[in-house]
Design an enzyme around this catalytic site. Structure first.
Site, mmCIF file in Angstrom:
data_model
loop_
_atom_site.group_PDB
_atom_site.id
_atom_site.type_symbol
_atom_site.label_atom_id
_atom_site.label_comp_id
_atom_site.label_asym_id
_atom_site.label_seq_id
_atom_site.Cartn_x
_atom_site.Cartn_y
_atom_site.Cartn_z
ATOM 1 N N GLY A 11 0.863 -1.186 0.000
ATOM 2 C CA GLY A 11 0.000 0.000 0.000
ATOM 3 C C GLY A 11 0.884 1.215 0.000
ATOM 4 O O GLY A 11 2.086 1.119 0.292
ATOM 5 N N VAL B 296 -0.156 4.811 4.592
ATOM 6 C CA VAL B 296 -1.533 4.295 4.647
ATOM 7 C C VAL B 296 -1.816 3.568 5.969
ATOM 8 O O VAL B 296 -2.965 3.418 6.369
ATOM 9 C CB VAL B 296 -1.833 3.380 3.431
ATOM 10 N N GLY C 212 2.471 -0.444 8.467
ATOM 11 C CA GLY C 212 3.306 -0.727 9.633
ATOM 12 C C GLY C 212 2.475 -0.772 10.908
ATOM 13 O O GLY C 212 2.692 -1.633 11.774
ATOM 14 N N ARG D 138 15.330 6.008 10.834
ATOM 15 C CA ARG D 138 14.633 7.100 11.520
ATOM 16 C C ARG D 138 14.937 6.991 13.010
ATOM 17 O O ARG D 138 15.386 5.947 13.479
ATOM 18 C CB ARG D 138 13.116 6.962 11.327
ATOM 19 N N ARG E 236 2.968 12.019 10.794
ATOM 20 C CA ARG E 236 4.002 11.076 11.261
ATOM 21 C C ARG E 236 5.321 11.810 11.501
ATOM 22 O O ARG E 236 6.097 11.444 12.394
ATOM 23 C CB ARG E 236 4.176 9.934 10.243
ATOM 24 N N ARG F 179 6.649 10.817 -2.071
ATOM 25 C CA ARG F 179 5.847 9.658 -1.649
ATOM 26 C C ARG F 179 4.390 9.821 -2.085
ATOM 27 O O ARG F 179 3.741 8.853 -2.471
ATOM 28 C CB ARG F 179 5.963 9.459 -0.128
ATOM 29 N N ASP G 206 -9.679 3.215 6.814
ATOM 30 C CA ASP G 206 -10.286 4.482 7.228
ATOM 31 C C ASP G 206 -10.268 4.473 8.751
ATOM 32 O O ASP G 206 -9.462 5.139 9.376
ATOM 33 C CB ASP G 206 -11.711 4.544 6.659
HETATM 34 N N1 LIG Z 1 -6.765 4.395 10.256
HETATM 35 C C1 LIG Z 1 -5.937 5.364 10.632
HETATM 36 N N2 LIG Z 1 -6.410 6.570 10.966
HETATM 37 C C2 LIG Z 1 -5.584 7.575 11.332
HETATM 38 N N3 LIG Z 1 -4.241 7.480 11.379
HETATM 39 C C3 LIG Z 1 -3.702 6.290 11.037
HETATM 40 C C4 LIG Z 1 -4.513 5.175 10.654
HETATM 41 N N4 LIG Z 1 -3.698 4.149 10.356
HETATM 42 C C5 LIG Z 1 -2.431 4.581 10.576
HETATM 43 N N5 LIG Z 1 -2.426 5.859 10.974
HETATM 44 C C6 LIG Z 1 -1.257 6.720 11.255
HETATM 45 O O1 LIG Z 1 -0.711 7.078 10.001
HETATM 46 C C7 LIG Z 1 0.713 7.186 10.077
HETATM 47 C C8 LIG Z 1 1.335 6.304 8.986
HETATM 48 O O2 LIG Z 1 1.118 4.946 9.353
HETATM 49 P P1 LIG Z 1 2.240 3.851 9.075
HETATM 50 O O3 LIG Z 1 3.574 4.379 9.487
HETATM 51 O O4 LIG Z 1 1.772 2.608 9.710
HETATM 52 O O5 LIG Z 1 2.161 3.788 7.489
HETATM 53 P P2 LIG Z 1 2.916 2.826 6.477
HETATM 54 O O6 LIG Z 1 1.948 2.411 5.471
HETATM 55 O O7 LIG Z 1 3.619 1.753 7.220
HETATM 56 O O8 LIG Z 1 3.984 3.823 5.853
HETATM 57 P P3 LIG Z 1 5.382 3.513 5.121
HETATM 58 O O9 LIG Z 1 5.094 2.716 3.922
HETATM 59 O O10 LIG Z 1 5.930 4.853 4.823
HETATM 60 O O11 LIG Z 1 6.241 2.766 6.099
HETATM 61 C C9 LIG Z 1 1.110 6.792 11.466
HETATM 62 O O12 LIG Z 1 1.353 7.974 12.221
HETATM 63 C C10 LIG Z 1 -0.132 6.050 12.002
HETATM 64 O O13 LIG Z 1 -0.255 6.199 13.408
HETATM 65 N N1 LIG Z 2 9.934 -3.945 -2.536
HETATM 66 C C1 LIG Z 2 10.121 -3.719 -1.229
HETATM 67 N N2 LIG Z 2 9.526 -2.677 -0.626
HETATM 68 C C2 LIG Z 2 9.724 -2.512 0.693
HETATM 69 C C3 LIG Z 2 10.507 -3.393 1.446
HETATM 70 N N3 LIG Z 2 10.520 -2.974 2.733
HETATM 71 C C4 LIG Z 2 9.736 -1.884 2.780
HETATM 72 N N4 LIG Z 2 9.267 -1.600 1.552
HETATM 73 C C5 LIG Z 2 8.370 -0.511 1.155
HETATM 74 O O1 LIG Z 2 9.089 0.688 1.055
HETATM 75 C C6 LIG Z 2 8.201 1.761 1.282
HETATM 76 C C7 LIG Z 2 8.825 2.799 2.154
HETATM 77 O O2 LIG Z 2 9.093 2.286 3.424
HETATM 78 P P1 LIG Z 2 9.641 3.252 4.582
HETATM 79 O O3 LIG Z 2 9.950 2.354 5.743
HETATM 80 O O4 LIG Z 2 10.843 3.947 4.056
HETATM 81 O O5 LIG Z 2 8.531 4.218 4.893
HETATM 82 C C8 LIG Z 2 6.923 1.165 1.864
HETATM 83 O O6 LIG Z 2 5.921 1.170 0.867
HETATM 84 C C9 LIG Z 2 7.296 -0.250 2.163
HETATM 85 O O7 LIG Z 2 6.212 -1.140 1.985
HETATM 86 C C10 LIG Z 2 11.104 -4.499 0.777
HETATM 87 O O8 LIG Z 2 11.804 -5.354 1.352
HETATM 88 N N5 LIG Z 2 10.885 -4.625 -0.537
#
Ligand SMILES: Nc1ncnc2c1ncn2[C@@H]1O[C@H](COP(=O)(O)OP(=O)(O)OP(=O)(O)O)[C@@H](O)[C@H]1O
Ligand SMILES: Nc1nc2c(ncn2[C@@H]2O[C@H](COP(=O)(O)O)[C@@H](O)[C@H]2O)c(=O)[nH]1
Length: 402
Positions: free
Chosen positions: A142, A146, A149, A175, A268, A279, A303
């Site tokens: 995603g 979104v 994590g 980070r 974040r 991004r 959501d």
């Molecule tokens: N349903 C939600 N409503 C509001 N805030 C949310 C929701 N889900 C996640 N968040 C918040 O949105 C931010 C981004 O979430 P997260 O870091 O899990 O995204 P991610 O998809 O893992 O991003 P990345 O791909 O960059 O690692 C975080 O601060 C999290 O607390």
């Molecule tokens: N193809 C891959 N994508 C990955 C991997 N580990 C994380 N990710 C994706 O990168 C972005 C950015 O992550 P961030 O930690 O810098 O915010 C996010 O969409 C991850 O899903 C991987 O091993 N392979």
């Protein structure tokens, strides 16, 4: 150029026509596949031997040392080798733990053929045999921000003994609060590029200007812990995994809107303004592909976080499971020091002459390899193991061990 070695292993004993007997100090086996002989085993330090692989090409009379992919079996006290098909050789290691004694050496599978093309060398790949039907790995993708994590952390917290996170490699800087080896393996680009070249990655992609990748070892480490592997990767990575032999469930997480996605990324506070804009630009293409590429089995909208998490658990069959009730089932058998092996159709019969069986009775262990799934890169699942008791005067019974 060289000669086929004189093997330490005596085969064709006890009337078994295609097995190897391990009563001798066996350290090498040879298996013919087409015009090649795969010599497996090698350096023996007196108590254990490491499992190297050499290939003798009958047509040219030459020895070839192949590139060996995947985690290989630990040094052991000998092994048996059985040709399963023109693609793979089953290896049973002696003196290993019950969950570490069945391995597959892939010599001509789809993955091996692909890697031969990429690397331009002869290639073989190890895949560990896993009993029963372990749960499929889960790929979660995603756009950045979104909530992937966040959802994965909730799973890990609620189901620590069932779910294991595949720790990716990345060239981006850590980070605050991110720990090397826990959130990522933070790696120099030159090192990661070299490892990619040597086939250590299941998938890799350039994402938002940095390299990210899932190493084969990361996925295997989770499988070894008996947990279900959860991968957090981008859409390009998901496409690569979909094309690989890793049989996984693919879930795409969608934001309720681009506006909400932007707010989450900004809130974040981990990226610079330039990074946030990059991004967000990439997010539009990712959402488009996530919805239409056919890569994903399921799309979930994040959501309301609690609702999305409940839906995710539903997809993974975790809804209604009390985490504290879960215990991995103990399973496995100890392969005795002395055993010989016979293949009949899709069954491998291991004739165990245990030290206690001085009365002439023997035990048979049967491996059913008819339902194998997966394979390198990763584990080979679906192995069923049965014990057939005391067959000197007829069968006493068959017990499923996995
Ligand atoms: N349903 C939600 N409503 C509001 N805030 C949310 C929701 N889900 C996640 N968040 C918040 O949105 C931010 C981004 O979430 P997260 O870091 O899990 O995204 P991610 O998809 O893992 O991003 P990345 O791909 O960059 O690692 C975080 O601060 C999290 O607390
Ligand atoms: N193809 C891959 N994508 C990955 C991997 N580990 C994380 N990710 C994706 O990168 C972005 C950015 O992550 P961030 O930690 O810098 O915010 C996010 O969409 C991850 O899903 C991987 O091993 N392979």
């Amino acid at each position: 150029m060289g000669e086929v070695p004189a093997f330490c292993v005596d085969n064709l004993q006890n009337g078994f026509s295609n097995g190897f007997n391990l009563k001798s100090e066996g350290c090498e086996t040879s298996t013919n596949v087409g015009d090649k002989t795969f010599v497996i085993g090698g350096l023996n330090d007196g108590s254990t031997s490491s499992i190297g692989v050499r290939i003798y090409e009958k047509s040219t009379g030459k020895w070839v040392i192949p590139t060996v992919l995947g985690t290989k079996p630990k040094p052991c006290k000998g092994h048996s080798a059985v040709l399963l098909s023109e693609d793979q050789i089953l290896i049973i290691t002696r003196g290993s733990t019950p969950d570490d004694c069945i391995w597959f050496l892939e010599v001509n599978t789809k993955y091996v053929k692909e890697q031969k093309k990429v690397l331009g060398t002869e290639v073989v790949a190890w895949s560990k045999g896993v009993r029963g039907d372990a749960e499929k790995p889960v790929v979660i993708s995603g756009p950045s921000g979104v909530g992937k994590g966040t959802l994965i952390n909730m799973l890990m917290k609620e189901f620590p003994s069932m779910c294991g996170f595949s720790v990716s490699h990345t060239t981006r800087a850590p980070r605050d609060k991110e720990k090397n080896g826990v959130h990522y393996h933070f790696t120099e680009r030159s090192v990661m590029e070299k490892d990619i070249k040597y086939g250590k990655f299941l998938e890799f992609a350039s994402v938002h200007g940095n390299l990210y990748g899932t190493s084969i070892e990361a996925v295997e480490a989770v499988a070894d812990s008996g947990k279900r592997c959860i991968l957090d990767i981008d859409v390009q990575g998901a496409r690569s995994v979909r094309a690989s032999s890793l049989d996984a469930i693919f879930i795409f997480i969608c934001p309720p809107s681009m506006k909400e996605l932007e707010e989450r990324l900004r809130a974040r506070g981990t990226e610079t303004e330039e990074q946030i804009l990059k991004r967000l630009r990439n997010a539009e293409a990712e959402i488009e592909q996530g919805k239409s590429s056919g890569i994903f089995d399921h799309i979930l909208y994040n959501d309301n976080l609690e609702e999305c998490y409940k839906n995710l658990k539903g997809l993974l069959g975790l809804d209604g499971i009390a985490p504290t009730n879960y215990k991995p089932s103990p399973r496995g058998i100890d392969l005795p020091l002395d055993h010989s092996v016979l293949k009949i159709d899709n069954k491998i019969l291991i004739n165990c002459e245990t030290r206690e069986s001085g009365n002439g009775s023997k035990n048979l262990i049967a491996l059913d390899v008819s339902l194998l799934k997966g394979g390198a890169p990763g584990r080979t699942r679906g192995l069923n193991v049965y014990a057939i008791d005391s067959f000197s005067d007829g069968f006493d019974g068959i017990h499923k061990l996995s």
